[in-house]
Design an enzyme around this catalytic site. Sequence first.
Site, mmCIF file in Angstrom:
data_model
loop_
_atom_site.group_PDB
_atom_site.id
_atom_site.type_symbol
_atom_site.label_atom_id
_atom_site.label_comp_id
_atom_site.label_asym_id
_atom_site.label_seq_id
_atom_site.Cartn_x
_atom_site.Cartn_y
_atom_site.Cartn_z
ATOM 1 N N ASP A 40 21.282 -5.816 -11.630
ATOM 2 C CA ASP A 40 21.568 -5.671 -13.047
ATOM 3 C C ASP A 40 20.527 -6.316 -13.925
ATOM 4 O O ASP A 40 19.734 -7.124 -13.480
ATOM 5 C CB ASP A 40 22.873 -6.426 -13.343
ATOM 6 C CG ASP A 40 24.067 -5.527 -13.199
ATOM 7 O OD1 ASP A 40 23.868 -4.308 -13.097
ATOM 8 O OD2 ASP A 40 25.180 -6.057 -13.189
ATOM 9 N N LYS A 61 21.964 -2.188 -17.735
ATOM 10 C CA LYS A 61 22.376 -1.459 -18.940
ATOM 11 C C LYS A 61 21.240 -1.359 -19.947
ATOM 12 O O LYS A 61 21.319 -0.626 -20.893
ATOM 13 C CB LYS A 61 23.582 -2.152 -19.573
ATOM 14 C CG LYS A 61 24.740 -2.335 -18.618
ATOM 15 C CD LYS A 61 25.538 -1.061 -18.439
ATOM 16 C CE LYS A 61 26.333 -1.003 -17.147
ATOM 17 N NZ LYS A 61 27.404 -1.932 -17.011
ATOM 18 N N MET A 188 29.705 -12.059 -24.355
ATOM 19 C CA MET A 188 29.369 -10.803 -25.044
ATOM 20 C C MET A 188 29.777 -10.829 -26.514
ATOM 21 O O MET A 188 30.263 -9.835 -27.036
ATOM 22 C CB MET A 188 30.058 -9.617 -24.351
ATOM 23 C CG MET A 188 29.578 -9.424 -22.940
ATOM 24 S SD MET A 188 30.385 -8.071 -22.083
ATOM 25 C CE MET A 188 31.858 -8.853 -21.480
HETATM 26 N N1 SAH Z 1 29.453 -11.740 -14.696
HETATM 27 C C1 SAH Z 1 28.748 -12.488 -15.704
HETATM 28 C C2 SAH Z 1 29.109 -12.043 -17.098
HETATM 29 C C3 SAH Z 1 28.700 -10.656 -17.402
HETATM 30 S S1 SAH Z 1 29.113 -10.149 -19.045
HETATM 31 C C4 SAH Z 1 29.011 -13.976 -15.496
HETATM 32 O O1 SAH Z 1 29.873 -14.343 -14.698
HETATM 33 O O2 SAH Z 1 28.348 -14.784 -16.128
HETATM 34 C C5 SAH Z 1 27.581 -10.429 -19.880
HETATM 35 C C6 SAH Z 1 27.696 -11.612 -20.781
HETATM 36 O O3 SAH Z 1 27.617 -12.793 -20.017
HETATM 37 C C7 SAH Z 1 26.578 -11.753 -21.782
HETATM 38 O O4 SAH Z 1 26.810 -10.972 -22.930
HETATM 39 C C8 SAH Z 1 26.672 -13.205 -22.124
HETATM 40 O O5 SAH Z 1 27.740 -13.451 -22.989
HETATM 41 C C9 SAH Z 1 27.050 -13.799 -20.796
HETATM 42 N N2 SAH Z 1 25.882 -14.322 -20.076
HETATM 43 C C10 SAH Z 1 25.432 -13.943 -18.880
HETATM 44 N N3 SAH Z 1 24.363 -14.677 -18.511
HETATM 45 C C11 SAH Z 1 24.156 -15.553 -19.508
HETATM 46 C C12 SAH Z 1 23.232 -16.598 -19.728
HETATM 47 N N4 SAH Z 1 22.273 -16.876 -18.833
HETATM 48 N N5 SAH Z 1 23.320 -17.309 -20.851
HETATM 49 C C13 SAH Z 1 24.258 -17.047 -21.768
HETATM 50 N N6 SAH Z 1 25.162 -16.070 -21.616
HETATM 51 C C14 SAH Z 1 25.124 -15.331 -20.508
#
Ligand code: SAH
Length: 552
Positions: A40, A61, A188
Amino acid sequence: MALKQSRGIVYLVGAGPGDPGLLTVRGEDLLGRADVVVYDYLANPELLSYCAAAEKIYVGKKAAEHSMGQEQINQLLVDLAKQNKRVVRLKGGDPFVFGRGGEEAEALVAAKIPFEVVPGITAAIAAPAYAGIPVTHRDFNSSFTLITGHEKEEEYKDAASRAREQAEGSSDLDWSVIAKLPCVAFYMGVKSLPRICAKLIENGKSPDTPAATIQWGTRTRQRTCVATLKDLPEKVIEQKISAPAITIVGKVVTMRESINWFETRPLFGQTIVVTRTRQQASELSVKLQELGANVIEAPTIELQAPSDWQKIDDALGISVAATPASPLGKKGDAGSPPMSTWDPAATKQLQWDWVIFTSANGVRYTRDRLRAVGRDVRVFGDAKIAAIGDATAAAIQKELSLHVDLCPESFVAEALANALAERGQIAGKRFLLLRADIARTILREKLQVGGAAEVRDVAIYETKSATALPQVLLDALAENRINWITFTSSSTAKNFVSLLGGDYREKLKHIKLASIGPITTTTLRELGLEPATEAEVFNIDGLIAAISKPVE
Ligand code: SAH
């Protein structure tokens, strides 16, 4: 009808939040054994180095035109497993936390594909941790809630999720409940931040509640915006913070004032270029990263085995004719040690008084050559061993298990010549120098002038210039994002500028240059470039110390 035994399997692996070190051991192991990796946007591409041999499929995406819908991804996983592949589905953070991993698992169950789930560290825990915010604290909260921003940001929204939202109604959040929770993380939610904050305040949360939005948490590009609930949306816009970001609302945010450990590291936020060879870059890169720097590796030199081993073999007293059927002399191929190659009649022991290594690479190429011809350090007889540089000395001890008799405190050739002279070890002595083809000639000259009986200077490895600079470096240069460029030798400096082209001085105008020592500095000056700093101790740690020190 006999069913073929299938080995196809899918592993839903959490890639962690971004810092490559936060992948699990299980995740790393599975990546190393995968046939294909489906990854991803949020899975750090650096992790793909663990699966160099695997086929890699990007389904992020953000792949504007080819963005793959969830249905297609599910089908892809099923299809790959049906082709008997070991598939790693690498997803940012944890696969089951707002990652649609549940849907992928359902699809695999429906298709009767075996699968396993490897949890990962989710962003709502890791990003605050790296921003100095513990998500729970006894004084502030005994619960912590993960919520997805009400409106999905466009880049994460696909046709399937839009259809689902329409069918099910997009709001399942009860703000009157959420407003009472002591600590909440929103995924998000950057674009909908004004709405989130307004809803919380409307439903009774104090407008002064501490809140923070953390972008690219745990990566070297992490940025954090701290405010109160009422000011956060405006400040986030002001500070140009965008997705991916986590917003955390709760009193724990105040703890950042005292425990903000990551963003306060000495080189945090600095983009630093490492121009060393690929083989040598990692020590410098890792140390810079540990100090918080964002490192771009731009190797300007490549190393290769000598095209002709004859001079080396003669100097080491190796008789290659006596070593049958081995991959001798093949470029860059040390091969496996041939057995029974010891032929005393064909081997003359050359008695050197001193064998001198000037780089860790020289040590490694020597080791490889000895192994390739089935010999060992006994070729050095009673010779004393000298090194220029502590890294060289360490390599001699590690790779050759040899004691280093002399390693002067200053890591330049002149210092070694002086140290030998002081000990009365030049006149009448026989020296073997195992060095790079481009090494300076000063050591040889000093030994000759000092009355050495013999100075045999052989190139144990060859260097060639890289043909181009990597695109990441060129992009960073064009976007003015580079703070430092490090030069660890004269040759890296010369090659780097020649790869940059004629207008290199213009291109480097606003960038600070760091030199490992006086020889490299002289070269830079000859090129019309003035280093902003020079190491006091001429090694990697000295260079890092020089960069970490504020420039006057
Ligand atoms: N499965 C992922 C989340 C996916 S949804 C998890 O467990 O972290 C995608 C959202 O995750 C992004 O919009 C953001 O809000 C958050 N996100 C993922 N990686 C991030 C990072 N390194 N720093 C801040 N937010 C993050």
